[in-house]
Motif scaffolding. Sequence first.
Motif, PDB file in Angstrom:
ATOM      1  N   GLN A 157      10.379  -2.276 -15.721  1.00 30.10           N
ATOM      2  CA  GLN A 157       9.043  -2.819 -15.517  1.00 30.10           C
ATOM      3  C   GLN A 157       8.539  -2.394 -14.145  1.00 30.10           C
ATOM      4  OE1 GLN A 157       9.291  -7.063 -15.986  1.00 30.10           O
ATOM      5  NE2 GLN A 157       9.503  -6.963 -18.205  1.00 30.10           N
ATOM      6  N   LYS A 158       7.229  -2.280 -14.045  1.00 31.72           N
ATOM      7  CA  LYS A 158       6.630  -1.962 -12.761  1.00 31.72           C
ATOM      8  C   LYS A 158       6.767  -3.152 -11.815  1.00 31.72           C
ATOM      9  CE  LYS A 158       3.169   1.456 -14.128  1.00 31.72           C
ATOM     10  NZ  LYS A 158       1.731   1.822 -14.088  1.00 31.72           N
ATOM     11  N   LYS A 159       7.240  -2.893 -10.616  1.00 32.89           N
ATOM     12  CA  LYS A 159       7.392  -3.963  -9.640  1.00 32.89           C
ATOM     13  C   LYS A 159       6.061  -4.209  -8.942  1.00 32.89           C
ATOM     14  CE  LYS A 159      12.281  -3.017  -8.775  1.00 32.89           C
ATOM     15  NZ  LYS A 159      13.295  -2.680  -7.756  1.00 32.89           N
ATOM     16  N   ARG A 160       5.687  -5.491  -8.892  1.00 29.46           N
ATOM     17  CA  ARG A 160       4.386  -5.838  -8.325  1.00 29.46           C
ATOM     18  C   ARG A 160       4.319  -5.493  -6.847  1.00 29.46           C
ATOM     19  NH1 ARG A 160       2.106 -11.542 -10.035  1.00 29.46           N
ATOM     20  NH2 ARG A 160       2.380 -10.428 -12.009  1.00 29.46           N
ATOM     21  N   CYS A 161       5.424  -5.671  -6.149  1.00 28.13           N
ATOM     22  CA  CYS A 161       5.412  -5.382  -4.716  1.00 28.13           C
ATOM     23  C   CYS A 161       5.156  -3.896  -4.469  1.00 28.13           C
ATOM     24  CB  CYS A 161       6.730  -5.811  -4.075  1.00 28.13           C
ATOM     25  SG  CYS A 161       8.185  -5.009  -4.750  1.00 28.13           S
ATOM     26  N   LEU A 162       5.729  -3.037  -5.331  1.00 26.63           N
ATOM     27  CA  LEU A 162       5.503  -1.604  -5.188  1.00 26.63           C
ATOM     28  C   LEU A 162       4.060  -1.247  -5.521  1.00 26.63           C
ATOM     29  CD1 LEU A 162       8.807  -0.199  -6.712  1.00 26.63           C
ATOM     30  CD2 LEU A 162       8.191  -0.415  -4.304  1.00 26.63           C
ATOM     31  N   LEU A 163       3.475  -1.955  -6.480  1.00 30.75           N
ATOM     32  CA  LEU A 163       2.074  -1.719  -6.816  1.00 30.75           C
ATOM     33  C   LEU A 163       1.174  -2.088  -5.644  1.00 30.75           C
ATOM     34  CD1 LEU A 163       0.276  -0.789  -9.184  1.00 30.75           C
ATOM     35  CD2 LEU A 163       0.049  -3.188  -9.831  1.00 30.75           C
ATOM     36  N   VAL A 164       1.478  -3.218  -5.000  1.00 30.47           N
ATOM     37  CA  VAL A 164       0.713  -3.624  -3.822  1.00 30.47           C
ATOM     38  C   VAL A 164       0.891  -2.603  -2.697  1.00 30.47           C
ATOM     39  CG1 VAL A 164       0.489  -5.390  -2.038  1.00 30.47           C
ATOM     40  CG2 VAL A 164       0.806  -6.063  -4.426  1.00 30.47           C
ATOM     41  N   ALA A 165       2.127  -2.140  -2.518  1.00 31.40           N
ATOM     42  CA  ALA A 165       2.384  -1.139  -1.484  1.00 31.40           C
ATOM     43  C   ALA A 165       1.625   0.150  -1.755  1.00 31.40           C
ATOM     44  CB  ALA A 165       3.886  -0.870  -1.392  1.00 31.40           C
ATOM     45  N   GLN A 166       1.518   0.508  -3.027  1.00 27.30           N
ATOM     46  CA  GLN A 166       0.785   1.716  -3.389  1.00 27.30           C
ATOM     47  C   GLN A 166      -0.684   1.615  -2.972  1.00 27.30           C
ATOM     48  OE1 GLN A 166       0.706   2.437  -7.590  1.00 27.30           O
ATOM     49  NE2 GLN A 166      -1.114   3.708  -7.424  1.00 27.30           N
ATOM     50  N   TYR A 167      -1.330   0.476  -3.291  1.00 24.73           N
ATOM     51  CA  TYR A 167      -2.725   0.290  -2.901  1.00 24.73           C
ATOM     52  C   TYR A 167      -2.870   0.199  -1.386  1.00 24.73           C
ATOM     53  CZ  TYR A 167      -4.247  -0.375  -7.718  1.00 24.73           C
ATOM     54  OH  TYR A 167      -4.551  -0.179  -9.040  1.00 24.73           O
ATOM     55  N   PHE A 168      -1.891  -0.417  -0.741  1.00 21.81           N
ATOM     56  CA  PHE A 168      -1.939  -0.506   0.720  1.00 21.81           C
ATOM     57  C   PHE A 168      -1.896   0.883   1.347  1.00 21.81           C
ATOM     58  CE2 PHE A 168       0.416  -0.572   4.735  1.00 21.81           C
ATOM     59  CZ  PHE A 168      -0.413  -1.387   5.496  1.00 21.81           C
ATOM     60  N   VAL A 169      -1.010   1.737   0.846  1.00 17.36           N
ATOM     61  CA  VAL A 169      -0.916   3.102   1.379  1.00 17.36           C
ATOM     62  C   VAL A 169      -2.204   3.864   1.119  1.00 17.36           C
ATOM     63  CG1 VAL A 169       0.287   5.305   1.130  1.00 17.36           C
ATOM     64  CG2 VAL A 169       1.595   3.192   1.214  1.00 17.36           C
ATOM     65  N   ALA A 170      -2.782   3.706  -0.076  1.00 23.72           N
ATOM     66  CA  ALA A 170      -4.033   4.410  -0.392  1.00 23.72           C
ATOM     67  C   ALA A 170      -5.164   3.959   0.530  1.00 23.72           C
ATOM     68  CB  ALA A 170      -4.403   4.172  -1.855  1.00 23.72           C
ATOM     69  N   ILE A 171      -5.255   2.653   0.784  1.00 21.18           N
ATOM     70  CA  ILE A 171      -6.297   2.138   1.682  1.00 21.18           C
ATOM     71  C   ILE A 171      -6.066   2.633   3.105  1.00 21.18           C
ATOM     72  CG2 ILE A 171      -7.238   0.044   2.711  1.00 21.18           C
ATOM     73  CD1 ILE A 171      -6.680  -1.369   0.038  1.00 21.18           C
ATOM     74  N   PHE A 172      -4.806   2.615   3.537  1.00 23.23           N
ATOM     75  CA  PHE A 172      -4.489   3.078   4.888  1.00 23.23           C
ATOM     76  C   PHE A 172      -4.847   4.556   5.061  1.00 23.23           C
ATOM     77  CE2 PHE A 172      -1.450   5.248   7.680  1.00 23.23           C
ATOM     78  CZ  PHE A 172      -1.707   4.604   8.872  1.00 23.23           C
ATOM     79  N   VAL A 173      -4.504   5.371   4.083  1.00 24.90           N
ATOM     80  CA  VAL A 173      -4.806   6.799   4.168  1.00 24.90           C
ATOM     81  C   VAL A 173      -6.313   7.022   4.144  1.00 24.90           C
ATOM     82  CG1 VAL A 173      -4.573   9.018   2.971  1.00 24.90           C
ATOM     83  CG2 VAL A 173      -2.604   7.507   3.172  1.00 24.90           C
ATOM     84  N   GLY A 174      -7.028   6.267   3.290  1.00 25.87           N
ATOM     85  CA  GLY A 174      -8.480   6.406   3.256  1.00 25.87           C
ATOM     86  C   GLY A 174      -9.125   6.043   4.575  1.00 25.87           C
ATOM     87  N   LEU A 175      -8.674   4.959   5.180  1.00 23.47           N
ATOM     88  CA  LEU A 175      -9.208   4.567   6.487  1.00 23.47           C
ATOM     89  C   LEU A 175      -8.856   5.611   7.551  1.00 23.47           C
ATOM     90  CD1 LEU A 175      -8.486   0.721   6.535  1.00 23.47           C
ATOM     91  CD2 LEU A 175     -10.700   1.859   6.254  1.00 23.47           C
ATOM     92  N   ALA A 176      -7.652   6.176   7.462  1.00 21.01           N
ATOM     93  CA  ALA A 176      -7.251   7.205   8.432  1.00 21.01           C
ATOM     94  C   ALA A 176      -8.139   8.439   8.294  1.00 21.01           C
ATOM     95  CB  ALA A 176      -5.784   7.577   8.216  1.00 21.01           C
ATOM     96  N   VAL A 177      -8.462   8.832   7.062  1.00 21.83           N
ATOM     97  CA  VAL A 177      -9.359   9.969   6.855  1.00 21.83           C
ATOM     98  C   VAL A 177     -10.733   9.674   7.440  1.00 21.83           C
ATOM     99  CG1 VAL A 177     -10.563  11.326   5.102  1.00 21.83           C
ATOM    100  CG2 VAL A 177      -8.135  10.819   4.820  1.00 21.83           C
ATOM    101  N   LEU A 178     -11.251   8.480   7.169  1.00 23.89           N
ATOM    102  CA  LEU A 178     -12.582   8.129   7.642  1.00 23.89           C
ATOM    103  C   LEU A 178     -12.633   8.049   9.168  1.00 23.89           C
ATOM    104  CD1 LEU A 178     -15.476   7.215   7.046  1.00 23.89           C
ATOM    105  CD2 LEU A 178     -14.615   4.866   6.879  1.00 23.89           C
TER     106      LEU A 178
END
Length: 1443
Positions: A34-55
């Motif tokens: 099963q997909k682990k919820r904590c990993l799913l949250v970490a995935q979105y956190f990394v995506a948001i962090f990278v997006g903010l870093a690009v901006l």
Amino acid sequence: MSEELRFRGRKREGRHRDTWDPFQLNPIGAEKEQKKRCLLVAQYFVAIFVGLAVLVSAVVAKGSLLVLSALSSPKSLRNEKDQQFYMLMLVFCLVFPNFLVFLKSLWRCAFKTFVPPNMKTMALICVIESLVSLGTSLLVLVVMPHFDILTNLFISGGVCIVSAILQIVFRLQRENWKILFPICSLLLTSVGYCLLGMDYYIREASHVDRQKKDCFYYVGLGIFSSLLVSLCWWENTMQAKNRMQKALAELDGFRDFVFVISSILRILVIGAVYLIYHRLMIKSIVWKDFNLAGDEGNILKIGLVLFFLQAFCSAACHWFGVVACKINAVRMSFALPLCCTGPAVLGLGLILFLVYAERFDSANTEGIIGKVTFSYKTFCSNLHLIKDKNTTNVPLLEMFRSICRTSLNNHYFQWPFAMLVLEGVCMWGGFVSATYYVWKIKVQRIERTSQLFVRRLYESAFIDLSLLLNTKMKLPKAQTNEKNSQDELQSVVIYLCATMWHETYDEMLKILTSMFRLDRYRGDPKEEHKDSFDFESHIFVDDAFMTQKETGKRLVNEYVEDLIHVVTEVYRVFTNKEPDDVSIIETPYGGRLMFVLPEGNMLYVHLKDKSRIRNKKRWSQIMYMYYLLGWKGYITKNPQKMPRMDTSRESLISMDGEIFLLPQYDNDNKRRFISDDNTYILALDGDTDFHPKAVVLLVDRLRMYYNVGAACGRIHPTGMGPMVWYQKFEYAVGHWLQKTAEHVFGSVLCSPGCFSLFRGSALMDDNILKKYTTTATRGAEYVQYDQGEDRWLCTLLLQQGWRVEYNAASDAYTNSPQEFKEFYNQRRRWGPSTLANTLDLLHSGSETVKRNQSISSLYIFYQMFTVGSSILGPASVTLMVAGAFQFVFKMDGALAIIIACIPPVLYIIICFATKANTQITIAAVMSVIYAFLMTASFFSIIGDMVVQGTFLTPTGVFLVSMAIMYLVTAMLHPQEFGLIIYGLMYFICIPSGYLLLTIYSLVNMNNVSWGTRESKEEGVQKKTHNVLCNKDCRLCCWDWNIKITQEAENPMLQQITSLATQKAPLLQITQKETQPQAASNPEPQDKPELTTEKAAEAKTPLAGQNKKAPLKDKEDSSSHSSDDSDDDDEKKSMKSDSSFSSDEGDDDFMNSDSEEMEDIPVSDWVEPVKVEFLKKLTYFNMKRNLQAQIRYTLRNKNQEDVVEDLILMLTDTLNIRLSKAGPEDILEQAEIDELQHELTNQARHILKSNKMMKLEKRVKRAIEKTLSAPQIQRLDEGEKDFWDKLIERYLTPINDSEEHKKRVGQELKSLRNKSVFLYFIINVLWVVATFFLQLIGNDIISIKIPKFSVEKNETEYLRVEPLSLMFLFSFAVLLLVQFVAMLYHRVYTLIHVVSYRGTEKDYKEREPEDEEEEDQVLENNYAVSLHTVAQETNTSPHAFLPF
């Protein structure tokens, strides 16, 4: 947790109703992933962090460039000297990215590969690059200083105009209506340029900021330079249209050299524009003014800070943009931030302007309306009054001054400022519409940067537009000329190949559970999978047979028995039923068992008879490589050679259509459309435990990078005890630092055979698989070839130009030696083999560097340094022990060295004089003594640092830095952080692992036996009866075995132990066994031992094995039908009574094929194996299997009521018909046929009453699977011929003569003596040099290290002899290099993991589909496939069908 316990309890109660043995194993990892919820949250956190870093990085880079242009403007408030310096910073900003590309390309040309360029192509590229550099220089260095900051922000949007024109000309849109996007882009950009001219016309007419008519020259020059800059991305359009495809493909080969030349040209053009315009035309450069000193240092500080921010942030924005694409966050973390960069810079600048204007005019007493209309003009007119008051805000001051140069400061009209705003909107809309395709782009996991972006270079002056326009346009499928476009995820086939050598039951359970997990992850092979792969599982069992002493029959041994039990048990856990389809096949190498896994994928178990084929791991690898790559590749390239489907195995057809290929033939058919580059072999050990994620991550590495020939994962040793603790930290350090350094700086040298993925085309390359079949004939070859086969195979790959990679997120677990002896014997094989293969690679270093792009001369030097450090390991440990003597016993340094040298020398003598077991025992005792000494030394070093008042001693610095480095490394591996606890165990065992083990390995180099899992004598039974206690105990490092057997005086205990032995093994194994036939007479061994009696009884279980279960209404007839003729007559009569007229032909055909199968002569081992699988036909198993089959077959049909009715009624029928059968009784074949007929009729009646006749075929198939018996099949003649020739050519059992053995033994001893002498001399020289330096004394030859004393308030000096300091320094540099490589590798591992989590398979059940539509689609797909095969083979499609 409580719900899970109750659920398991209910399942157990259901089983208990039908048998007294309802208990089963549930191996770890069998539960559904099963997909682990904590990993799913970490995935979105990394995506948001990278997006903010690009901006943020894009905003800072763009803002810094705009501020520099404002500071260098002739109309700024700075003096000419300051303007000159800031203009130079602008030049550096343009040069910096070109300089980075120059360094990277030069490195690749110098240390990777150099391809001579095509001069015409290179000339074209250089001309275009020069024009682009000219446009960039004119725009940034000439035009922008004369414009205001808002116009500079807007005008950069025009660099997309050429891209929009090419998109319109070449019609690159997938849908015709999308051509509106580039048309809109062209129109908006043109309107923006028109508004730019109109704005400056109004400014000049309104005398805004004393604007002159020369501004129109700069407007025209700005438009012209923007057109030149837009040529930068011409290649993107060309590659998308397949125009100039040959030239662009050719360019990829020598692109590095082109970038070296073009980056130099771009730098020269930038410098030329700067000098020509500012020195020759306007003469603004005064060389002596570049000397900034005194109060002018603040100018230098501001300029350098802005340059650093612009250069660093533009590079960071480019890197984070690549990361955003690789983690499948193109929209949220790439396109959106870059599109918002311009508005964000504009908004930030206007907010600062408004805030400071309000502050400046806060003292005004005017009304609100007057304040709004008058304060900005007052602010602008008074800026010159505050230019010298607050120098820290010079950038803000000049930014405000530049804004005030716009129509906002127009004293006559306010509406022209709206025109400027409209210009910005048009320019922004133009480049957004030109890059619309970025929002719809689909990228693969960790897609190569070359597949994401067209150019390696980025334009720092237009970082946001550069990244968007550089994003590669994906080619529409209809316009591609290639069969498999690189932009599409290509299908691959994976062959899982596990080699077994005397594994235990628990070890077999791990590998089988892993294979079943992968089967569940892949799902039905007839359906598409998001990871686009198919797989087969193959297990190759070495030494699978034994000879029974009493009868002389060749039978399977206890390891095969365990394997059969494990397969059955795991199948039961995953499906709650017995294996459906089992085939037993005799082969020239022994035998084969064939299983269909629950989801329809195949599992093959190859049983090797060492009297017919060579055993041991390397020969098993050669066996499956030639079979899977050679033979299967041959028949897929020649479809007429493919074996036809065996119609007797109708139960293998998992779906309804009659033209479907069986799973084993289906894989071969799919292989026809898959190249050797996309054919992978996953090499496994018999005790490896892995998850599907680990396989998919390795597939990603091979799929994305063509030159990767192999990839390995992170291997975790499992087990208990001190030896395992030591190995856990040893493996961790090896993977954390050494393997990552190899991966980053060059290529991994060893991909372990327990879990590695190999590319088929790499193994099939010249000088690899063919050379891998070489039989060792000399002593050195035995060490290199047979002692470490996986390392030798990787050496061959590297020498041929392939790359081996390491993926830290691909975890696999394997058993490690738990005993001291087993560990030493394993490392006795690995040590010399590692050294031999590394020296072989270094010896061919110059040739390898030429062939292999991943290996450079510096990497060869790095490996030489590593080998040198390992060779000096014994001397270094000896000196470390001498230091421990100094710390603990306070003795003189020279005396400590002499005492420390005595134990190693004595152990060398012992190893030469005694047997291996004695050597290991003595090594164990010495290891314990050394461990106590190292523990005392550890605390003594800490105490010495306290006494000295500092840790800045060589030993103290080294120890503290090592501890910090390992701690940080462990923190960067959070899932493995607990392994740091075993670091102390590793430290105190350093003398054992690097001194005693090295001596033992070298002195015993002449011993080329395997050393672990050695085979027992044939005939010795594995399970000893009447053994009450059999314990292995450990006292320090000695092993004790305590065994208590049951005597006849205690009948109660006899009764208890007899219950444990009631479950008889598959075969009655005797205590002793005769030796196999002599290898000198191979002809009789290659032929199977045939008995006509066994052949006649192929259909029925052996007499006395199981009790026959009579049917209730056929008791009398079944009890009297004992001979074969009566059975045949009874079957024929039952067939004629069948009520299903549509099935009569099929049943007769099945019957005739079954009779034909009886005539297949079989060896003695076949029948007992078949009897074991016949246990699925017991009453208990049939009942459970029937229920599970019905549920599984109709699992996605949304017909729960019908399913429960079927289960209830069919189970009742089964209970009535088998009321007199015991739970362990096996039915006769005739009784099974009759039962199948009755169950089919009952199922048809239920479906008819529920109006669900469309499910009839599925239910019928489920009943057939439930009652199907294991089949004995004949090997295809073509494949049999292949095996005969393969064995004859490469795999004939080795039977060396005594003379050959004697000669090889002498060569091995000679090699051993030379190696020991070389090691001894090198290490003695190192120790002697240190010893004499100690004798001379630190006062004469030493290095002074300052140490500040707080108590005395003075500086003291520590004297250290230079040799030890040099070695410590060199070792510290090596560790630092590995640490940096680990940091780099960690980042890209995180990117890969996040990317995988974003595309991970979801285990939700499929939506119910229409039955007839689903069947029709599947039937059509396979019909087309069969028709294609028929066309290529010039045969009828019906030749491949079962009718």
